[in-house]
Design a protein around this motif. Structure first.
Motif, short mmCIF file in Angstrom:
data_model
loop_
_atom_site.label_atom_id
_atom_site.label_comp_id
_atom_site.label_asym_id
_atom_site.label_seq_id
_atom_site.Cartn_x
_atom_site.Cartn_y
_atom_site.Cartn_z
N ARG A 243 0.85 -1.19 0.00
CA ARG A 243 0.00 0.00 0.00
C ARG A 243 0.89 1.25 0.00
N PHE A 244 1.33 1.63 -1.20
CA PHE A 244 2.25 2.76 -1.30
C PHE A 244 1.54 4.11 -1.15
N GLY A 245 0.28 4.19 -1.55
CA GLY A 245 -0.39 5.49 -1.59
C GLY A 245 -0.37 6.24 -0.27
N PRO A 246 -0.95 5.70 0.81
CA PRO A 246 -0.94 6.43 2.08
C PRO A 246 0.46 6.71 2.60
N ILE A 258 0.15 9.31 -8.21
CA ILE A 258 -0.48 8.27 -9.02
C ILE A 258 0.30 6.98 -8.82
N VAL A 259 -0.40 5.91 -8.42
CA VAL A 259 0.24 4.61 -8.24
C VAL A 259 -0.44 3.62 -9.18
N MET A 260 0.37 2.93 -9.99
CA MET A 260 -0.15 1.93 -10.93
C MET A 260 0.27 0.54 -10.48
N GLY A 262 0.08 -2.76 -12.24
CA GLY A 262 -0.31 -3.25 -13.56
C GLY A 262 -1.08 -2.15 -14.28
N ASN A 263 -2.28 -2.47 -14.72
CA ASN A 263 -3.12 -1.48 -15.38
C ASN A 263 -4.20 -0.92 -14.45
N TRP A 264 -4.05 -1.14 -13.16
CA TRP A 264 -4.94 -0.51 -12.19
C TRP A 264 -4.28 0.77 -11.68
N ILE A 265 -5.02 1.88 -11.71
CA ILE A 265 -4.48 3.19 -11.36
C ILE A 265 -5.20 3.72 -10.12
N GLU A 266 -4.41 4.18 -9.16
CA GLU A 266 -4.97 4.79 -7.95
C GLU A 266 -4.43 6.21 -7.80
N TYR A 267 -5.29 7.08 -7.28
CA TYR A 267 -4.87 8.45 -6.98
C TYR A 267 -4.86 8.65 -5.47
N HIS A 268 -3.82 9.31 -4.99
CA HIS A 268 -3.72 9.70 -3.58
C HIS A 268 -3.22 11.13 -3.53
#
Length: 452
Positions: A243-246, A258-260, A262-268
């Motif tokens: 869990r790199f975002g937090p 922005i953390v990817m 694979g092809n899943w993208i999360e914004y924090h």
């Protein structure tokens, strides 16, 4: 009622009709549909869409012939062709399948149209999985919410799609979805390596990630003040994700991250209200294409950033809507039908009143000065035939007062003056009736039935 007042009512009647016509014209004119001004929401995003055909980085893999794949499926209930990436929870799949015979053929994601057709022509395969696209018979199962897309594109987990497809083929209720994706906190060395790259380059691309560079123009329009990017390869199925975002948000506060996976993208980061909408919009639009073809993270990120730009330029989140002055017509528009109805009702009421007056009913049924004058005049005429020498003086004085009242009415003198003269006339006629012994001719009794 004086003649002047009657003329005023007549003028008011036509004024109300004119207002009703004007209101009707304005209301009907406002119903015209005008084109929307969308200049504010004109996004500077590039027109980047998922291309047709296989992903650009695809090599030329081949799949066996239909006969060879048929033999493989006959020999094993699950056949994985070289390069296949999909994984699933075998226990969940077995539970929903029960005694239903299920044979699954899993193919890699970068097949061309002919290769995909060969895979689907394997008739003894109950279910075919191409990349992470799951289909079987006439059915096709697709994820439709953020947790499902996250498992789908971060770890190539197709458990939910397989369960839904098998339940549909068996015609039984689909079990409830379970988000089985697990997380872990990144280790100290992992976090330090990522943070070091972000401080120096603004980008950390882990080994195995296909992101080569941040798409410059798309990134600039999506996050004008800059952002940090972390690209990780698809994570092993069944293992917890770091869990790199937090953790990075704590190291880089007030910075979009922005953390990817694979092809899943999360914004924090700051102003994250748009992130869920952006994710649902992006994957709802492109999930099918990404499932079939192994697009590079470069292309997926560029399309995602352009979608973020479109959403943020729509003015829904951190961009304030432009000031628009109040349009009086739009504010008053809901009241116009009521104003029209009121004007028409008043016009009709005044028209009926005018018609009744023209027929003479106003004097017979009214209790104003003209009606009272008419009644007292009729009383004086009848009494003149019945009075004697003792009652004649009062009758004469009453008739004089009636003549004065008629003159005042014709000259449109104030109504209270006319009524005062009529009261004096009534008093004189009452005195004459009492003197003559004509009790039924006393004004109040005589007029009671005629002016009610």
């Amino acid at each position: 009622m004086t003649a002047r007042r009657s003329r005023r009512y007549e003028a008011l009647r036509w004024v109300l009709l004119g207002i009703a016509v004007v209101v009707l014209v304005i209301f009907l004119g406002a119903q015209q549909q005008h084109g929307a001004d969308v200049s504010y929401g004109r996004s500077p995003a590039e027109s980047v869409t998922a291309p047709k055909g296989p992903a650009p980085q695809a090599a030329d893999p081949t799949v066996p012939s239909v006969e060879e794949m048929t033999a493989l499926v006959d020999a094993s209930p699950v056949v994985r062709l070289p390069g296949s990436i999909a994984g699933w929870d075998e226990q969940q799949v077995r539970e929903v399948a029960g005694d239903f015979p299920v044979r699954i053929l899993v193919a890699p994601p970068w097949l061309d149209e002919d290769e995909q057709r060969r895979v689907r022509d394997v008739e003894n395969a109950t279910i075919t999985v191409i990349g992470t696209e799951v289909s079987g018979d006439i059915y096709r199962a697709v994820p439709d919410d953020l947790p499902s897309w996250r498992a789908h594109f971060a770890t190539a987990d197709v458990t939910g799609s397989l369960v839904a497809l098998i339940a549909g083929m068996r015609e039984v209720p689909t079990p409830a979805d379970h988000d089985v994706l697990r997380w872990r906190e990144p280790s100290g060395p992992e976090l330090a390596a990522v943070a070091a790259d972000l401080r120096t380059k603004g980008l950390h691309a882990a080994a195995g990630a296909s992101l080569t560079a941040v798409p410059g123009k798309a990134a600039k329009t999506a996050f004008p003040d800059g952002a940090l990017y972390v690209a990780l390869p698809p994570q092993p199925f069944g293992e917890p994700l770091p869990r790199f975002g937090p953790a990075l948000t704590g190291l880089f506060p007030d910075t979009p991250i922005i953390v990817m996976y694979g092809n899943w993208i999360e914004y924090h980061g700051p102003a994250a209200d748009f992130a869920e909408v952006a994710g649902a919009s992006f994957y709802g639009h492109f999930a099918d294409r990404i499932s079939q073809y192994d697009y590079s993270q470069d292309h997926v990120l560029a399309v995602y950033l352009n979608r973020v730009t479109d959403i943020r330029y729509a003015g829904l989140f951190d961009r304030p809507l432009p000031y628009r002055p109040v349009d009086p017509l739009r504010v008053a528009l809901p009241a116009l039908p009521w104003l029209f109805a009121g004007c028409v009702a008043m016009f009709l009421a005044l028209s009926v009143r005018s018609l009744r007056r023209s027929n003479g009913t106003g004097i017979r049924r009214g209790n104003g000065a003209p009606a009272r004058l008419a009644g007292l005049t009729a009383l004086a005429v009848e009494m003149s035939l019945l009075t004697d020498a003792r009652s004649n003086p009062a009758l004469t004085r009453g008739i004089v007062k009636l003549q004065a009242a008629r003159a005042a009415l014709d000259e449109e003198l104030p109504e209270h003056h006319v009524l005062s003269l009529l009261k004096e006339a009534a008093d004189e006629l009452d005195d004459s009736a009492r003197t003559s012994g004509l009790i039924s001719y006393r004004p109040e009794l005589y007029l009671q039935g005629r002016l009610s």
